[in-house]
Design a protein around this motif. Structure first.
Motif, short mmCIF file in Angstrom:
data_model
loop_
_atom_site.label_atom_id
_atom_site.label_comp_id
_atom_site.label_asym_id
_atom_site.label_seq_id
_atom_site.Cartn_x
_atom_site.Cartn_y
_atom_site.Cartn_z
N ARG A 20 3.61 37.28 56.66
CA ARG A 20 3.55 38.17 57.81
C ARG A 20 4.02 37.46 59.09
O ARG A 20 4.81 37.98 59.85
N ASP A 21 3.51 36.25 59.31
CA ASP A 21 3.89 35.50 60.51
C ASP A 21 5.38 35.22 60.53
O ASP A 21 6.03 35.34 61.57
N ASP A 50 2.29 35.65 68.28
CA ASP A 50 1.86 34.26 68.44
C ASP A 50 0.92 33.80 67.32
O ASP A 50 0.34 32.73 67.40
N GLY A 51 0.79 34.60 66.27
CA GLY A 51 -0.10 34.28 65.16
C GLY A 51 -1.44 34.98 65.27
O GLY A 51 -2.17 35.08 64.30
N THR A 52 -1.75 35.49 66.45
CA THR A 52 -3.01 36.19 66.69
C THR A 52 -2.79 37.53 67.39
O THR A 52 -3.50 38.49 67.13
N LEU A 87 12.24 47.10 50.99
CA LEU A 87 11.44 47.53 52.14
C LEU A 87 10.23 46.64 52.36
O LEU A 87 9.54 46.27 51.41
N ARG A 88 10.00 46.29 53.61
CA ARG A 88 8.83 45.50 53.99
C ARG A 88 8.51 45.79 55.44
O ARG A 88 9.37 46.23 56.21
N GLY A 89 7.27 45.59 55.80
CA GLY A 89 6.91 45.87 57.18
C GLY A 89 5.47 45.54 57.49
O GLY A 89 4.68 45.18 56.63
#
Length: 157
Positions: A20-21, A50-52, A87-89
């Motif tokens: 995800r990051d 920013d990871g958060t 597809l990804r999201g």
């Protein structure tokens, strides 16, 4: 991410936090859905993660800004892929908060050092963000994150 709702459906194709990051660092455009008296309002916007938190650098005179001033709840979608198995999201939901001066003029603000550096590198290729006195920062610390990566479907079968 304390306080973030865990994804219950589609766990076989959910992105790992690292996936995800990396995805959010790579993709350049998100779609921001706000609520208005007339119904939903959807706009495209650049962002950084920013990871958060997801950071939006929005024009303060925009309808989006007015919508969020009236109701800070938002849904944001970042997606990619053309064919079904590509597809990804990521969808993020929560309420945004304003960080820094409005509009942003470049006054020192410790909370903005990281997002402004990320934004400058991602969109200008430099380390410094220039200020046009029309934009300001919105931070979304997501209450819920949903992700999917259909490229994982081959492994599921």
């Amino acid at each position: 991410m304390t306080g973030t709702t865990l994804q219950k459906r589609g766990r076989k194709i959910v992105m790992t936090p690292e996936e995800r990051d990396a995805f959010l660092a790579e993709e350049r455009t998100c779609r921001v859905a706000t609520t208005t008296a007339d119904g939903p309002h959807l706009t495209a916007l650049w962002f950084v993660w920013d990871g958060t938190a997801l950071w939006l650098y929005s024009i303060t005179g925009s309808k989006r800004w007015a919508d969020l001033a009236a109701d800070p709840r938002v849904a944001i979608l970042i997606d990619a892929g053309r064919e079904y198995d590509e597809l990804r999201g990521v969808e993020l939901r929560g309420s945004v908060e304003i960080v820094g001066e409005v509009p942003r003029t470049g006054q020192p603000h410790p909370e903005l050092e990281v997002p402004e550096g990320l934004f400058a590198r991602k969109y200008t290729g430099g380390d410094t963000l220039s200020y046009d006195h029309r934009h300001a920062w919105l931070r979304l610390t997501p209450e819920k994150i949903t992700s999917w990566d259909f490229r994982k479907l081959a492994a599921v079968r």
